[in-house]
Scaffold this motif. Sequence first.
Motif, PDB file in Angstrom:
ATOM      1  N   CYS A 210       0.850  -1.191   0.000  1.00 56.10           N
ATOM      2  CA  CYS A 210       0.000   0.000   0.000  1.00 56.10           C
ATOM      3  C   CYS A 210       0.886   1.241   0.000  1.00 56.10           C
ATOM      4  O   CYS A 210       1.791   1.359   0.826  1.00 56.10           O
TER       5      CYS A 210
ATOM      6  N   CYS B 201      -0.219   3.336   3.556  1.00 51.78           N
ATOM      7  CA  CYS B 201       0.125   2.888   4.904  1.00 51.78           C
ATOM      8  C   CYS B 201       1.308   1.917   4.924  1.00 51.78           C
ATOM      9  O   CYS B 201       1.801   1.558   5.984  1.00 51.78           O
TER      10      CYS B 201
ATOM     11  N   CYS C  28      -6.257  -2.199  -0.495  1.00 49.42           N
ATOM     12  CA  CYS C  28      -5.542  -2.348   0.776  1.00 49.42           C
ATOM     13  C   CYS C  28      -6.508  -2.813   1.861  1.00 49.42           C
ATOM     14  O   CYS C  28      -7.575  -2.223   2.035  1.00 49.42           O
TER      15      CYS C  28
ATOM     16  N   ILE D 275      -6.269  -2.467   4.953  1.00 52.60           N
ATOM     17  CA  ILE D 275      -6.324  -1.524   6.079  1.00 52.60           C
ATOM     18  C   ILE D 275      -7.019  -0.218   5.660  1.00 52.60           C
ATOM     19  O   ILE D 275      -7.910   0.275   6.340  1.00 52.60           O
ATOM     20  N   CYS D 276      -6.608   0.325   4.511  1.00 48.58           N
ATOM     21  CA  CYS D 276      -7.191   1.596   4.046  1.00 48.58           C
ATOM     22  C   CYS D 276      -8.533   1.396   3.322  1.00 48.58           C
ATOM     23  O   CYS D 276      -9.297   2.333   3.181  1.00 48.58           O
TER      24      CYS D 276
ATOM     25  N   SER E  29      -5.265   1.410  -3.037  1.00 47.48           N
ATOM     26  CA  SER E  29      -4.031   2.185  -2.906  1.00 47.48           C
ATOM     27  C   SER E  29      -2.797   1.295  -3.007  1.00 47.48           C
ATOM     28  O   SER E  29      -1.680   1.748  -2.813  1.00 47.48           O
TER      29      SER E  29
HETATM   30 ZN    ZN Z   1      -3.150   0.936   3.162  1.00 45.15          ZN
END
Ligand code: ZN
Length: 119
Positions: A76, A79, A92, A94-95, A99
Motif C-alpha cells: 500500500c 500505509c 488495501c 487496512i485503508c 491504494s
Molecule cells: Zn493501506
Amino acid sequence: MHEMALMGDILQLVQEDAVGKGMDKIEKVELIVGEIANAMPDALRMAFDLLRDQNLHFFSVHAELVIHREEAKAICVLCGEKYKPEQKIALCPICHIPSGKVVAGETFQVLSYEGSNGR
Ligand SMILES: [Zn+2]
C-alpha cells in the motif's frame, strides 16, 4: 480462450530461438505465470498439449509444460501494508481503497526451455 493465442506466440518464439541454436526437438518449456497474470494455468496446459500435437515435427511427443506460479504481492502506497492482492486492482485491507501497488504476481514469461538435436 486467449491462452491459445498466448501459447502460440510463446511456442513460436521458443521455436525460432531453438532453430537458431540448431535444435530440432523441443522437450520441455518452463513458464513463470503470476497468480494475477492474465492467464490460467489449466488453459495454458490445454493449449500447450494441443499445439504440441499439431507440431510434432518440432515438439517431442512427450514435451511437457512446467508452470511456476509467482505469488501475488502488493504494498500500500499510503500505509505501507504488505499483502496478497486478489486481483490487479489491489485493495488495501487496512485503508479499504485501491491504494496498493502490485509488486509481484503479474509476470508472464518463458523461464527456460529444453530441446535436443536429433541428428
Ligand atoms: Zn493501506
